[in-house]
Enzyme design. Structure first.
Site, PDB file in Angstrom:
ATOM      1  N   ARG A   1      -1.979   0.303  14.863  1.00  0.00           N
ATOM      2  CA  ARG A   1      -1.190   1.378  14.619  1.00  0.00           C
ATOM      3  C   ARG A   1      -0.957   2.266  15.986  1.00  0.00           C
ATOM      4  O   ARG A   1       0.287   2.655  16.055  1.00  0.00           O
ATOM      5  CB  ARG A   1      -1.485   2.183  13.456  1.00  0.00           C
ATOM      6  CG  ARG A   1      -1.614   1.508  12.320  1.00  0.00           C
ATOM      7  CD  ARG A   1      -0.329   0.471  12.031  1.00  0.00           C
ATOM      8  NE  ARG A   1      -0.372  -0.117  10.739  1.00  0.00           N
ATOM      9  CZ  ARG A   1       0.224  -1.308  10.359  1.00  0.00           C
ATOM     10  NH1 ARG A   1       0.586  -2.027  11.555  1.00  0.00           N
ATOM     11  NH2 ARG A   1       0.323  -1.785   9.331  1.00  0.00           N
TER      12      ARG A   1
ATOM     13  N   SER B   1       0.409  -7.028  -1.149  1.00  0.00           N
ATOM     14  CA  SER B   1       0.989  -6.639  -0.073  1.00  0.00           C
ATOM     15  C   SER B   1       0.247  -7.341   1.075  1.00  0.00           C
ATOM     16  O   SER B   1      -1.061  -7.472   0.948  1.00  0.00           O
ATOM     17  CB  SER B   1       1.149  -5.025   0.184  1.00  0.00           C
ATOM     18  OG  SER B   1      -0.025  -4.519   0.352  1.00  0.00           O
TER      19      SER B   1
END
Length: 406
Positions: A102, A185
């Site tokens: 990230r 997911s």
């Protein structure tokens, strides 16, 4: 709409864009809600999917400034490897595959915003997870005045049906496999694949075997073990079985080796930064090999107290990365200490891979702290065993005084 940002307040926004349904909806929603120009940024960090189709989708939606970049080498060299110098594990088992990606993506979002004159960035992270924190802490650390738009915290598209209805109303193609609810997911990069949500939300339920992408089940792995040698220089892996490779190519090779033998699966319930517990399943085959090999080389090259100090700090360092503080001064200070400990971590580890197991079977180094002359059980001329008596008595002194006083 963001409480602090209204329509007309944003002129141009850089969107972290995968080309998938959700970020395509976000793209159109940004245009409609904020009336702003959108720049798309698609990063290839080894997720194993083509990123070029994102260009065509962005063009189809009228985007003029489109960034598609291969960041795999930078990802491994500047983010994964520094983290592995600390043997970093969050809550004892998680190799931080999503967490460490990230800050790189957010860093490029800010750099592109500077290049294009954008005054805002946007991401597709939900309001329940850690990623929103990681993206935004990085953004604010690098550009304090940046505006951040997080659609999942603002819009009322709170179900798969409402998302599809929005897409159809705005002529956004909906793939057939997106019309039904996904069983979980998934997030992928060169270090790992994570799976969570839906079918995995019950922590008692075992994942389906056909979910896994990077590794075979241990019981389906080869019946013959395989040996692999990983060479390190100053704490970073540089070669496999004598072949020097770039950081990205090296991790890709380790993924193939570990996955072939069913190594690197983790199923855990972790503590999210936002306060809730979350069940996640991770595949990190290459990272699992890298961790074992790095520790093995450290065992003969790293001073005892330097190792123990670094190990005491590792949980704090892991939490900083997990929580999104990669660009915080305390993480950078810890990194300086960690990197100092790695100056002599040069050598080779030999691993044996078998049915999900990563077994260290050898380690060697050009400059080793391991002295056979001192540790041998045979006769030696370098260690006087009588010295141990005074050593023990001095260490026992406070214990004896404490007992006599009490």
């Amino acid at each position: 709409m963001n409480k602090g940002i209204g329509k007309g307040d944003v002129k141009k926004v850089v969107l972290a864009y995968s080309g998938g349904l959700d970020t395509s909806i976000i793209l159109r929603w940004l245009q409609d809600t904020y009336g702003c120009e959108v720049v798309t940024f698609t990063a290839d960090i080894g997720q194993g999917e083509e990123v070029e189709p994102a260009r065509k989708k962005a063009e189809m939606m009228g985007i003029k400034e489109i960034y598609i970049e291969d960041l795999t080498e930078e990802f491994v060299r500047d983010f994964v490897f520094p983290m592995f110098r600390a043997n970093t594990l969050y809550e004892g088992v998680y190799l931080l595959g999503t967490s460490i990606a990230r800050p790189l993506i957010a860093k490029r979002l800010i750099e592109i915003a500077e290049e294009t004159g954008a005054d805002a960035i946007s991401h597709g992270a939900t309001g329940k997870g850690n990623d929103q924190v990681r993206f935004e802490l990085t953004a604010y650390a690098l550009k304090p005045d940046v505006k951040v738009i997080a659609p999942w915290r603002e819009w009322d598209l709170n179900s798969r049906a409402s998302l599809i209805a929005y897409a159809e109303a705005h002529q956004i193609p909906v793939p057939k496999d997106k019309r039904g609810e996904s069983p979980y997911s998934m997030d992928a990069n060169l270090l790992h694949i994570s799976y969570e949500g839906k079918a995995l939300e019950d922590p008692w339920t075992e994942p389906d075997e056909d979910m896994f992408r990077l590794s075979v089940a241990p019981e389906a792995a080869p019946d013959t073990p395989e040996y692999v040698e990983i060479e390190f220089e100053k704490g970073d892996a540089v070669a496999i079985n004598g072949e020097r490779l770039t950081p990205g190519a090296l991790l890709r090779r380790l993924n193939a080796l570990g996955g072939k033998h069913g190594c690197g699966r983790v199923d855990l319930v972790e503590n999210r930064f936002v306060g809730m517990k979350s069940r996640g399943v991770y595949e990190t085959p290459g990272g699992t090999l890298l961790l074992a090999a790095h520790r093995a080389v450290e065992s003969i090259t790293l001073d005892r107290e330097a190792m123990h100090l670094r190990d005491e700090l590792m949980p704090r360092y892991a939490t900083l990365i997990y929580n999104g503080f990669w660009f915080a001064p305390e993480r950078e200070a810890l990194q300086a200490l960690i990197d100092k400990t790695q100056e002599r971590v040069t050598g080779t580890a030999r691993l044996k891979l078998y049915k999900g197991n990563v077994i260290v079977v050898g380690r060697k180094a050009p400059v080793s702290l391991y002295s056979m002359d001192h540790v041998t059980f045979e006769a030696d001329e370098v260690y006087d065993q009588h010295d141990a008596e005074g050593f023990i008595k001095l260490n026992a002194l406070r214990l004896r005084l404490g007992r006599m006083a009490g």
